[in-house]
Design a protein around this motif. Structure first.
Motif, PDB file in Angstrom:
ATOM      1  N   ASP A 194       9.844  -5.135  13.817  1.00  0.00           N
ATOM      2  CA  ASP A 194       8.879  -4.402  14.632  1.00  0.00           C
ATOM      3  C   ASP A 194       7.552  -4.315  13.891  1.00  0.00           C
ATOM      4  O   ASP A 194       7.395  -3.528  12.951  1.00  0.00           O
ATOM      5  N   LEU A 195       6.566  -5.099  14.332  1.00  0.00           N
ATOM      6  CA  LEU A 195       5.262  -5.117  13.671  1.00  0.00           C
ATOM      7  C   LEU A 195       4.414  -3.904  14.011  1.00  0.00           C
ATOM      8  O   LEU A 195       3.385  -3.668  13.381  1.00  0.00           O
ATOM      9  N   THR A 196       4.831  -3.130  15.007  1.00  0.00           N
ATOM     10  CA  THR A 196       4.044  -1.957  15.399  1.00  0.00           C
ATOM     11  C   THR A 196       4.328  -0.747  14.525  1.00  0.00           C
ATOM     12  O   THR A 196       3.620   0.256  14.613  1.00  0.00           O
ATOM     13  N   ASP A 197       5.350  -0.822  13.691  1.00  0.00           N
ATOM     14  CA  ASP A 197       5.767   0.351  12.909  1.00  0.00           C
ATOM     15  C   ASP A 197       6.115  -0.068  11.484  1.00  0.00           C
ATOM     16  O   ASP A 197       7.249   0.039  11.044  1.00  0.00           O
ATOM     17  N   VAL A 198       5.123  -0.580  10.770  1.00  0.00           N
ATOM     18  CA  VAL A 198       5.317  -1.036   9.395  1.00  0.00           C
ATOM     19  C   VAL A 198       4.908   0.085   8.448  1.00  0.00           C
ATOM     20  O   VAL A 198       3.808   0.631   8.550  1.00  0.00           O
ATOM     21  N   LYS A 199       5.798   0.428   7.548  1.00  0.00           N
ATOM     22  CA  LYS A 199       5.548   1.520   6.612  1.00  0.00           C
ATOM     23  C   LYS A 199       5.048   0.965   5.274  1.00  0.00           C
ATOM     24  O   LYS A 199       5.503  -0.075   4.801  1.00  0.00           O
ATOM     25  N   ILE A 200       4.117   1.697   4.676  1.00  0.00           N
ATOM     26  CA  ILE A 200       3.674   1.412   3.313  1.00  0.00           C
ATOM     27  C   ILE A 200       3.971   2.646   2.475  1.00  0.00           C
ATOM     28  O   ILE A 200       3.414   3.721   2.718  1.00  0.00           O
ATOM     29  N   VAL A 201       4.857   2.499   1.514  1.00  0.00           N
ATOM     30  CA  VAL A 201       5.201   3.596   0.602  1.00  0.00           C
ATOM     31  C   VAL A 201       4.338   3.421  -0.642  1.00  0.00           C
ATOM     32  O   VAL A 201       4.476   2.435  -1.369  1.00  0.00           O
ATOM     33  N   ARG A 202       3.460   4.370  -0.874  1.00  0.00           N
ATOM     34  CA  ARG A 202       2.453   4.233  -1.935  1.00  0.00           C
ATOM     35  C   ARG A 202       2.571   5.370  -2.942  1.00  0.00           C
ATOM     36  O   ARG A 202       2.763   6.525  -2.568  1.00  0.00           O
ATOM     37  N   GLN A 203       2.423   5.028  -4.208  1.00  0.00           N
ATOM     38  CA  GLN A 203       2.495   6.027  -5.269  1.00  0.00           C
ATOM     39  C   GLN A 203       1.105   6.585  -5.565  1.00  0.00           C
ATOM     40  O   GLN A 203       0.123   5.853  -5.636  1.00  0.00           O
ATOM     41  N   TYR A 204       1.077   7.896  -5.740  1.00  0.00           N
ATOM     42  CA  TYR A 204      -0.141   8.598  -6.125  1.00  0.00           C
ATOM     43  C   TYR A 204       0.178   9.445  -7.361  1.00  0.00           C
ATOM     44  O   TYR A 204       1.357   9.710  -7.645  1.00  0.00           O
ATOM     45  N   PRO A 205      -0.848   9.875  -8.092  1.00  0.00           N
ATOM     46  CA  PRO A 205      -0.581  10.710  -9.275  1.00  0.00           C
ATOM     47  C   PRO A 205       0.248  11.950  -8.956  1.00  0.00           C
ATOM     48  O   PRO A 205       1.059  12.396  -9.767  1.00  0.00           O
ATOM     49  N   GLU A 206       0.076  12.502  -7.747  1.00  0.00           N
ATOM     50  CA  GLU A 206       0.807  13.718  -7.397  1.00  0.00           C
ATOM     51  C   GLU A 206       2.154  13.438  -6.732  1.00  0.00           C
ATOM     52  O   GLU A 206       2.922  14.372  -6.473  1.00  0.00           O
ATOM     53  N   GLY A 207       2.467  12.175  -6.460  1.00  0.00           N
ATOM     54  CA  GLY A 207       3.751  11.851  -5.839  1.00  0.00           C
ATOM     55  C   GLY A 207       3.662  10.609  -4.962  1.00  0.00           C
ATOM     56  O   GLY A 207       2.765   9.777  -5.131  1.00  0.00           O
ATOM     57  N   TYR A 225      -5.244   1.228   4.510  1.00  0.00           N
ATOM     58  CA  TYR A 225      -3.997   0.712   3.935  1.00  0.00           C
ATOM     59  C   TYR A 225      -3.819  -0.779   4.230  1.00  0.00           C
ATOM     60  O   TYR A 225      -2.753  -1.333   3.996  1.00  0.00           O
ATOM     61  N   TYR A 226      -4.871  -1.419   4.756  1.00  0.00           N
ATOM     62  CA  TYR A 226      -4.776  -2.837   5.085  1.00  0.00           C
ATOM     63  C   TYR A 226      -4.632  -3.680   3.819  1.00  0.00           C
ATOM     64  O   TYR A 226      -3.927  -4.681   3.797  1.00  0.00           O
ATOM     65  N   PHE A 227      -5.324  -3.260   2.750  1.00  0.00           N
ATOM     66  CA  PHE A 227      -5.194  -3.956   1.470  1.00  0.00           C
ATOM     67  C   PHE A 227      -4.197  -3.201   0.599  1.00  0.00           C
ATOM     68  O   PHE A 227      -4.239  -1.971   0.503  1.00  0.00           O
ATOM     69  N   LEU A 228      -3.308  -3.930  -0.026  1.00  0.00           N
ATOM     70  CA  LEU A 228      -2.253  -3.321  -0.838  1.00  0.00           C
ATOM     71  C   LEU A 228      -2.808  -2.813  -2.155  1.00  0.00           C
ATOM     72  O   LEU A 228      -3.835  -3.288  -2.653  1.00  0.00           O
ATOM     73  N   ARG A 229      -2.068  -1.860  -2.716  1.00  0.00           N
ATOM     74  CA  ARG A 229      -2.325  -1.379  -4.063  1.00  0.00           C
ATOM     75  C   ARG A 229      -1.121  -1.775  -4.919  1.00  0.00           C
ATOM     76  O   ARG A 229      -0.022  -2.002  -4.396  1.00  0.00           O
ATOM     77  N   PRO A 230      -1.295  -1.867  -6.241  1.00  0.00           N
ATOM     78  CA  PRO A 230      -0.152  -2.179  -7.107  1.00  0.00           C
ATOM     79  C   PRO A 230       1.005  -1.210  -6.875  1.00  0.00           C
ATOM     80  O   PRO A 230       0.795  -0.007  -6.696  1.00  0.00           O
ATOM     81  N   ASN A 231       2.213  -1.751  -6.854  1.00  0.00           N
ATOM     82  CA  ASN A 231       3.465  -0.999  -6.710  1.00  0.00           C
ATOM     83  C   ASN A 231       3.711  -0.471  -5.297  1.00  0.00           C
ATOM     84  O   ASN A 231       4.585   0.371  -5.092  1.00  0.00           O
ATOM     85  N   ASP A 232       2.967  -0.963  -4.308  1.00  0.00           N
ATOM     86  CA  ASP A 232       3.244  -0.589  -2.924  1.00  0.00           C
ATOM     87  C   ASP A 232       4.595  -1.149  -2.481  1.00  0.00           C
ATOM     88  O   ASP A 232       5.037  -2.200  -2.964  1.00  0.00           O
ATOM     89  N   MET A 233       5.248  -0.437  -1.556  1.00  0.00           N
ATOM     90  CA  MET A 233       6.468  -0.932  -0.930  1.00  0.00           C
ATOM     91  C   MET A 233       6.221  -1.084   0.568  1.00  0.00           C
ATOM     92  O   MET A 233       5.777  -0.150   1.228  1.00  0.00           O
ATOM     93  N   ILE A 234       6.492  -2.285   1.098  1.00  0.00           N
ATOM     94  CA  ILE A 234       6.338  -2.563   2.520  1.00  0.00           C
ATOM     95  C   ILE A 234       7.711  -2.470   3.181  1.00  0.00           C
ATOM     96  O   ILE A 234       8.646  -3.160   2.764  1.00  0.00           O
ATOM     97  N   VAL A 235       7.828  -1.620   4.186  1.00  0.00           N
ATOM     98  CA  VAL A 235       9.098  -1.430   4.893  1.00  0.00           C
ATOM     99  C   VAL A 235       8.893  -1.819   6.355  1.00  0.00           C
ATOM    100  O   VAL A 235       8.075  -1.212   7.057  1.00  0.00           O
ATOM    101  N   VAL A 236       9.632  -2.840   6.810  1.00  0.00           N
ATOM    102  CA  VAL A 236       9.551  -3.286   8.203  1.00  0.00           C
ATOM    103  C   VAL A 236      10.827  -2.867   8.919  1.00  0.00           C
ATOM    104  O   VAL A 236      11.927  -3.252   8.523  1.00  0.00           O
ATOM    105  N   ASN A 237      10.678  -2.075   9.967  1.00  0.00           N
ATOM    106  CA  ASN A 237      11.828  -1.604  10.728  1.00  0.00           C
ATOM    107  C   ASN A 237      12.285  -2.657  11.732  1.00  0.00           C
ATOM    108  O   ASN A 237      11.464  -3.425  12.251  1.00  0.00           O
ATOM    109  N   PRO A 238      13.596  -2.696  12.055  1.00  0.00           N
ATOM    110  CA  PRO A 238      14.079  -3.643  13.065  1.00  0.00           C
ATOM    111  C   PRO A 238      13.795  -3.142  14.474  1.00  0.00           C
ATOM    112  O   PRO A 238      13.660  -1.939  14.708  1.00  0.00           O
TER     113      PRO A 238
END
Length: 276
Positions: A194-207, A225-238
């Motif tokens: 599902d390309l309409t619901d793509v998650k980006i899990v991003r780390q910040y200093p506070e969490g 969030y179009y450009f990635l940051r180091p250590n990002d996680m891309i989660v694509v739902n089915p």
């Protein structure tokens, strides 16, 4: 008559649930604000990345003059000395920095010979670069030595999970990459994603924070969030079609519907014959 209506209803429900909308699997479609062939000013300037635990760094020192490098021999030194240049080339081979680079430890420090521990966590690479330059110039080199310190991350690392062709951790040797490029580099998203619901899990200093992007819309290029940051996680739902097992292609979907419809008809006819 009741049985025929029931069969028709079952068929319609299955057929409707089995359809994979083209709008959910097509990248960068026109939106209400952006049309195809429009000139889009992409937001490339982002807040600077700040170093995190487990980041691996390449630190190089360069000078246009001969300098004494014995005190900091574990640095990658690059000057007019050919042997040192060879050492620099070896240190830049993929994967070598894991063993020879500088890792931000669990306390947020890196350890540099003679300079000792440096609290690198939370710094940008430019800030760390300036700090090391200042420390080396004050303690070991004369200003006329013209020391140039270069600090770089060991590539841009990100992780892909979920409904993707090639899940796992990826690494590219570029300063910047968009989420579309990263997914393409990782093998892309199958038709069940599902390309309409793509998650980006991003780390910040506070969490950690989770952001959602819709890759089917052309205006996603304006997302922070179009450009990635180091250590990002891309989660694509089915898509729901995968969970109900109705097939991923038109032929497989039709076969599934036909099988279910045939079984339903057989069951209804059997019930009718027994009731009669």
């Amino acid at each position: 008559m009741h049985s025929k209506s029931l069969l028709l209803l079952v068929f319609v429900v299955i057929a409707t649930a089995s359809c994979v909308p083209i709008s959910k699997i097509t990248y960068l479609q026109e939106s209400g604000t952006i049309k195809n062939d429009s000139l889009i000013e992409v937001r490339r300037v982002q807040s600077p990345y700040r170093l995190q635990i487990n980041d691996v760094l390449s630190i190089q020192i360069k000078s246009d003059k001969d300098v004494d490098t014995e005190l900091i021999s574990s640095f990658t030194i690059s000057n007019n000395n050919s042997a040192n240049n060879n050492q620099s080339n070896i240190a830049q081979q993929p994967g070598s920095l894991y063993f020879n680079g500088y890792t931000v430890d669990i306390h947020g420090d890196i350890r540099i010979p003679e300079l000792g521990k440096i609290k690198a966590i939370g710094m940008t690479v430019e800030e760390l670069q300036d700090y090391i330059t200042k420390e080396l110039t004050e303690k070991y080199f004369k200003p006329e030595a013209k020391i140039f310190v270069t600090v770089k991350l060991d590539g841009l690392r990100y992780t892909m999970v979920g409904e993707v062709t090639s899940p796992g951790q990826k690494r590219i040797f570029r300063e910047q990459i968009s989420i579309v490029e990263a997914i393409a580099d990782g093998g892309g998203v199958p038709i069940t994603g599902d390309l309409t619901d793509v998650k980006i899990v991003r780390q910040y200093p506070e969490g950690v924070r989770t952001h959602t992007v819709d890759l089917t819309r052309l205006d996603v290029v304006n997302s922070p969030y179009y450009f990635l940051r180091p250590n990002d996680m891309i989660v694509v739902n089915p898509l729901p079609q995968k969970s109900i097992g109705t097939g991923t292609t038109g032929l497989s979907t039709f076969t599934t519907i036909l099988s279910v419809f045939t079984a339903t008809v057989g069951t209804v006819l059997l019930i009718n014959s027994l009731s009669n």
